[in-house]
Motif scaffolding. Structure first.
Motif, PDB file in Angstrom:
ATOM      1  N   SER A 189      -1.417   2.670  -5.927  1.00  0.00           N
ATOM      2  CA  SER A 189      -1.606   3.339  -4.642  1.00  0.00           C
ATOM      3  C   SER A 189      -1.248   2.415  -3.489  1.00  0.00           C
ATOM      4  O   SER A 189      -1.907   1.393  -3.257  1.00  0.00           O
ATOM      5  CB  SER A 189      -3.059   3.807  -4.500  1.00  0.00           C
ATOM      6  OG  SER A 189      -3.313   4.286  -3.194  1.00  0.00           O
ATOM      7  N   ALA A 190      -0.202   2.761  -2.729  1.00  0.00           N
ATOM      8  CA  ALA A 190       0.155   1.987  -1.540  1.00  0.00           C
ATOM      9  C   ALA A 190      -0.941   2.102  -0.485  1.00  0.00           C
ATOM     10  O   ALA A 190      -1.213   1.147   0.256  1.00  0.00           O
ATOM     11  CB  ALA A 190       1.489   2.492  -0.982  1.00  0.00           C
ATOM     12  N   PHE A 191      -1.581   3.261  -0.407  1.00  0.00           N
ATOM     13  CA  PHE A 191      -2.666   3.463   0.554  1.00  0.00           C
ATOM     14  C   PHE A 191      -3.796   2.476   0.321  1.00  0.00           C
ATOM     15  O   PHE A 191      -4.332   1.869   1.269  1.00  0.00           O
ATOM     16  CB  PHE A 191      -3.192   4.902   0.441  1.00  0.00           C
ATOM     17  CG  PHE A 191      -4.458   5.143   1.212  1.00  0.00           C
ATOM     18  CD1 PHE A 191      -4.430   5.402   2.567  1.00  0.00           C
ATOM     19  CD2 PHE A 191      -5.693   5.097   0.562  1.00  0.00           C
ATOM     20  CE1 PHE A 191      -5.609   5.614   3.268  1.00  0.00           C
ATOM     21  CE2 PHE A 191      -6.867   5.304   1.258  1.00  0.00           C
ATOM     22  CZ  PHE A 191      -6.832   5.568   2.613  1.00  0.00           C
ATOM     23  N   ALA A 194      -2.700  -1.099   1.308  1.00  0.00           N
ATOM     24  CA  ALA A 194      -2.647  -1.232   2.759  1.00  0.00           C
ATOM     25  C   ALA A 194      -4.052  -1.284   3.346  1.00  0.00           C
ATOM     26  O   ALA A 194      -4.321  -2.045   4.288  1.00  0.00           O
ATOM     27  CB  ALA A 194      -1.856  -0.070   3.360  1.00  0.00           C
ATOM     28  N   ALA A 219       1.689  -3.118  -1.060  1.00  0.00           N
ATOM     29  CA  ALA A 219       1.802  -1.728  -0.614  1.00  0.00           C
ATOM     30  C   ALA A 219       3.262  -1.348  -0.387  1.00  0.00           C
ATOM     31  O   ALA A 219       3.706  -0.251  -0.770  1.00  0.00           O
ATOM     32  CB  ALA A 219       0.990  -1.514   0.657  1.00  0.00           C
ATOM     33  N   ASP A 223       5.497   1.589  -1.931  1.00  0.00           N
ATOM     34  CA  ASP A 223       6.054   2.602  -1.027  1.00  0.00           C
ATOM     35  C   ASP A 223       6.639   1.904   0.201  1.00  0.00           C
ATOM     36  O   ASP A 223       5.902   1.596   1.146  1.00  0.00           O
ATOM     37  CB  ASP A 223       4.972   3.590  -0.611  1.00  0.00           C
ATOM     38  CG  ASP A 223       5.517   4.685   0.296  1.00  0.00           C
ATOM     39  OD1 ASP A 223       6.748   4.749   0.485  1.00  0.00           O
ATOM     40  OD2 ASP A 223       4.705   5.490   0.817  1.00  0.00           O
ATOM     41  N   ASP A 226       5.627   3.174   3.762  1.00  0.00           N
ATOM     42  CA  ASP A 226       4.240   3.214   4.239  1.00  0.00           C
ATOM     43  C   ASP A 226       4.153   2.618   5.635  1.00  0.00           C
ATOM     44  O   ASP A 226       4.414   1.424   5.841  1.00  0.00           O
ATOM     45  CB  ASP A 226       3.330   2.438   3.271  1.00  0.00           C
ATOM     46  CG  ASP A 226       1.859   2.608   3.597  1.00  0.00           C
ATOM     47  OD1 ASP A 226       1.210   3.453   2.972  1.00  0.00           O
ATOM     48  OD2 ASP A 226       1.366   1.885   4.495  1.00  0.00           O
ATOM     49  N   ARG A 228       1.631   2.045   7.769  1.00  0.00           N
ATOM     50  CA  ARG A 228       0.615   1.027   8.049  1.00  0.00           C
ATOM     51  C   ARG A 228       1.036  -0.324   7.485  1.00  0.00           C
ATOM     52  O   ARG A 228       0.888  -1.365   8.157  1.00  0.00           O
ATOM     53  CB  ARG A 228      -0.727   1.468   7.468  1.00  0.00           C
ATOM     54  CG  ARG A 228      -1.846   0.511   7.775  1.00  0.00           C
ATOM     55  CD  ARG A 228      -3.207   1.097   7.479  1.00  0.00           C
ATOM     56  NE  ARG A 228      -3.272   1.777   6.190  1.00  0.00           N
ATOM     57  CZ  ARG A 228      -4.414   2.025   5.545  1.00  0.00           C
ATOM     58  NH1 ARG A 228      -5.569   1.635   6.082  1.00  0.00           N
ATOM     59  NH2 ARG A 228      -4.404   2.656   4.391  1.00  0.00           N
ATOM     60  N   ALA A 229       1.555  -0.332   6.272  1.00  0.00           N
ATOM     61  CA  ALA A 229       1.998  -1.589   5.689  1.00  0.00           C
ATOM     62  C   ALA A 229       3.167  -2.182   6.467  1.00  0.00           C
ATOM     63  O   ALA A 229       3.231  -3.402   6.684  1.00  0.00           O
ATOM     64  CB  ALA A 229       2.376  -1.382   4.224  1.00  0.00           C
ATOM     65  N   ARG A 230       4.086  -1.346   6.914  1.00  0.00           N
ATOM     66  CA  ARG A 230       5.219  -1.829   7.716  1.00  0.00           C
ATOM     67  C   ARG A 230       4.729  -2.425   9.038  1.00  0.00           C
ATOM     68  O   ARG A 230       5.199  -3.493   9.471  1.00  0.00           O
ATOM     69  CB  ARG A 230       6.188  -0.680   8.001  1.00  0.00           C
ATOM     70  CG  ARG A 230       6.935  -0.174   6.778  1.00  0.00           C
ATOM     71  CD  ARG A 230       7.710   1.087   7.116  1.00  0.00           C
ATOM     72  NE  ARG A 230       8.754   0.820   8.115  1.00  0.00           N
ATOM     73  CZ  ARG A 230       9.453   1.788   8.729  1.00  0.00           C
ATOM     74  NH1 ARG A 230       9.198   3.066   8.448  1.00  0.00           N
ATOM     75  NH2 ARG A 230      10.398   1.474   9.601  1.00  0.00           N
TER      76      ARG A 230
END
Length: 283
Positions: A189-191, A194, A219, A223, A226, A228-230
């Motif tokens: 899960s990337a979520f 992150a 993350a 994905d 994503d 938020r991760a970016r």
């Protein structure tokens, strides 16, 4: 005035504790050797009742009288201890105890004045603010959720909810632990990664730690889109000195975002602050 009363009370307490020493010991005091007389009387009674024969009674009496002789006392007498050397504390010792007790009391008051909080004496304690009913309900629900997860830990969604709630409450360390538990059950899960990175970042006061950066990188591995991760990986670049790359990354997020994207304002504000900082920095 109040400090004089406190010192006076402390001195009175100290005097009360040493009063027995000041009074000393007088009057008749048994030294334990009078028990021999009782033994002789009991021996005579046993002999008269026929419990022991003549020879045994004579031997026992000789033994008791031998011990009386070694003790150096009359079996029917009492010992009276009196005088300064036998039962009364010496005058020097009494004076030393009084002086020491008074000094300790005054020293305690002085230490409290220096290290304590004398300015709080007489003040009404501050009333603790009431916890809103809504917050009480939220905390109760979180307690129930923790209890459920303790019984059924294989619930990544439950761990994620607990982590998000702890972030909202400012319990970033607990939030990170909850997200790690969720990831252990759902590692793709990337979520969750992150969210873990964000909790670690907030726990460090906004400083991008290696643990936070690694979580955001994981993350993006899962994905690459994503948001938020970016966003936070751009923050990691900015804090790491790669400012041009960070600015480009934030601009790319805005370029990809819809006009009504909820996160657009946050990214625009961070980009504007970074550009202003760059403009004011010396070349």
């Amino acid at each position: 005035m109040i400090w004089f009363l406190i010192a006076l009370i402390a001195c009175l307490v100290a005097l009360a504790l040493i009063a027995p020493v000041l009074r000393g010991v007088t009057g008749p005091v048994s030294d334990g050797r009078g028990a021999f007389a009782g033994q002789l009387a009991e021996l005579r009674r046993d002999h008269e009742l026929g419990f022991i024969d003549e020879e045994a009674a004579r031997q026992a009496e000789l033994d008791i009288r031998r011990r009386i002789s070694q003790a150096g006392t009359d079996p029917e007498g009492e010992v009276e201890m009196a005088g300064a050397g036998a039962g009364t504390a010496s005058k020097t010792l009494r004076h030393g105890l009084v002086a020491g007790a008074g000094a300790c009391a005054m020293l305690a008051v002085a230490l409290y004045m220096a290290l304590g909080s004398p300015h709080l004496v007489g003040m009404t304690p501050a009333r603790m603010p009431d916890v809103p009913d809504e917050l009480r309900e939220i905390l109760a629900e979180l307690d129930n959720l923790r209890a459920d997860l303790a019984v059924r830990p294989d619930n990544p969604q439950g761990w994620a909810v607990l982590g998000q709630a702890n972030v909202q409450l400012g319990r970033y360390g607990d939030a990170a632990t909850a997200f790690e538990n969720a990831i252990s059950w759902e590692p793709g899960s990337a979520f969750l990664f992150a969210s873990l990175g964000q909790a670690r970042l907030f726990e460090a006061g906004g400083i991008m730690t290696p643990a936070a950066r690694e979580a955001f990188a994981r993350a993006l591995d899962i994905d690459p889109a994503d948001v938020r991760a970016r966003f936070f990986m751009a923050e990691a670049q900015y804090q790491g000195g790669e400012r041009a790359q960070a600015l480009d990354a934030w601009r790319a997020i805005l370029s990809d975002a819809d006009a009504d994207a909820a996160y657009r304002g946050m990214v625009e504000d961070r980009l504007a602050a970074a550009e202003a900082d760059e403009a004011s920095s010396p070349e």
